[in-house]
Design an enzyme around this catalytic site. Structure first.
Site, PDB file in Angstrom:
ATOM      1  N   ASP A  89       0.837  -1.211   0.000  1.00  0.00           N
ATOM      2  CA  ASP A  89       0.000   0.000   0.000  1.00  0.00           C
ATOM      3  C   ASP A  89       0.869   1.257   0.000  1.00  0.00           C
ATOM      4  O   ASP A  89       2.009   1.227   0.464  1.00  0.00           O
ATOM      5  CB  ASP A  89      -0.866   0.063   1.267  1.00  0.00           C
ATOM      6  CG  ASP A  89      -1.835  -1.085   1.347  1.00  0.00           C
ATOM      7  OD1 ASP A  89      -2.183  -1.640   0.298  1.00  0.00           O
ATOM      8  OD2 ASP A  89      -2.223  -1.417   2.487  1.00  0.00           O
TER       9      ASP A  89
HETATM   10  N1  URA Z   1      -1.265  -5.937   3.979  1.00  0.00           N
HETATM   11  C1  URA Z   1      -1.712  -4.656   3.969  1.00  0.00           C
HETATM   12  O1  URA Z   1      -2.715  -4.348   4.589  1.00  0.00           O
HETATM   13  N2  URA Z   1      -1.021  -3.752   3.256  1.00  0.00           N
HETATM   14  C2  URA Z   1       0.108  -4.038   2.584  1.00  0.00           C
HETATM   15  O2  URA Z   1       0.686  -3.163   1.951  1.00  0.00           O
HETATM   16  C3  URA Z   1       0.555  -5.357   2.601  1.00  0.00           C
HETATM   17  C4  URA Z   1      -0.156  -6.288   3.312  1.00  0.00           C
END
Ligand code: URA
Length: 229
Positions: free
Chosen positions: A96
Site C-alpha cells: 500500500d
Molecule cells: N497488507 C496490507 O494491509 N497492506 C500491505 O501493503 C501489505 C499487506
C-alpha cells in the site's frame, strides 16, 4: 548477442560487420538494429535465443510511494527510486501507499508469477503497530482466521513484540496476499493499524537495507528463491 552470451559487444560488432548475423533470414550489417523476442536471429547459420538479462532487486520502499509503474494521481512511484538501472523491472505484488518495507522487483515473469500465486504460499512477515492492546483471545482469532468482507483468512502467526502508549507492536506472518490484508485483519479484530512494514518475503529479509535504498539480490538469494518453488 552480448546479452545472449555469444560474444563480447566488440566481437559481436565484428561478426555483424562480417555479415555473420541474420535477422529474419536477412543479413544485417547495420549496428544497433533493434530486435524483439519475436524476431528470428541467426549467428553463423545457427539460431540464437534472445534471453533477457534477468535482474532481481530488493527495495526498502518508503511510505508515500505507490508500487505501480505510473500513478494517474501523480504520486511518487517506486520506479522513481531505481532510476539509474538499465533493465526494465516490475514490482512483484504490491505494498500500500502507506506501507513501507521489502519490495521485490524483477523482469523474470515466471518468478514473479510464482511469488504472487496463492498456491505457492510464499510467507510474508510484517511489523504492524496497532491501536490498543489486543487480548490473547484476539491474537488467537487473528491466528486461526478472521472474517474480512465475508472471507475467512488462512491461519497466520502473530507475536506480540511490545506494548506502549495504548499501542501494540506485532509481528504478523501470513502466506496470502489479499488486498490490504493485514490492515483489514487488524481492523476486523478491533485494532486498526497505525504503522505497517514488510520485513520478509519468502527467504528474503530486509535486514539493514535503509529506507529508499535498493540492492541486487545475491546469487545465493536468487538460487534460494527459485528453490523454494
Ligand atoms: N497488507 C496490507 O494491509 N497492506 C500491505 O501493503 C501489505 C499487506
Amino acid at each position: 548477442m552480448a546479452h545472449c552470451g555469444i560474444a563480447s559487444r566488440r566481437k559481436a560488432e565484428e561478426y555483424i560487420r562480417n555479415g555473420m548475423v541474420k535477422v529474419n533470414g536477412e543479413v544485417v550489417t547495420k549496428m544497433g538494429a533493434i530486435v524483439s523476442e519475436a524476431d528470428k536471429v541467426e549467428f553463423n547459420g545457427k539460431p540464437v535465443s534472445i534471453e533477457k538479462n534477468k535482474v532481481y532487486i530488493m527495495l526498502n520502499k518508503p511510505r508515500e510511494y505507490v508500487t505501480t509503474m505510473h500513478d494517474p494521481q501523480g504520486r511518487k512511484t517506486v520506479m522513481d527510486l531505481i532510476r539509474n538501472l538499465n533493465e526494465r523491472v516490475y514490482p512483484v505484488g504490491r505494498l500500500d501507499y502507506d506501507t513501507s518495507g521489502l519490495l521485490l522487483l524483477t523482469n523474470d515473469g515466471e518468478l514473479a508469477y510464482r511469488m504472487t500465486h496463492p498456491s505457492y504460499e510464499i510467507i510474508k512477515v510484517y511489523i504492524a503497530v496497532v491501536r490498543g492492546y489486543p487480548s490473547q483471545e484476539t491474537i488467537r482469532r487473528l491466528e486461526s482466521g478472521i472474517e474480512i468482507d465475508s472471507y475467512v483468512t488462512a491461519p497466520a502467526h502473530v507475536n506480540v513484540i511490545k506494548q506502549y502508549e495504548n499501542k501494540t507492536k506485532l509481528e504478523i506472518t501470513i502466506h496470502e496476499g489479499r488486498n490490504r490484508q493485514v490492515r483489514r485483519m487488524c481492523e476486523a479484530a478491533g485494532h486498526p493499524v497505525i504503522m505497517l512494514k514488510r520485513i520478509k518475503l519468502g527467504c528474503l529479509a530486509l535486514n539493514g537495507l535503509k529506507s529508499g535504498q535498493w540492492r541486487f539480490l545475491t546469487k545465493h538469494e536468487i538460487k534460494k528463491l527459485k528453490g523454494m518453488m
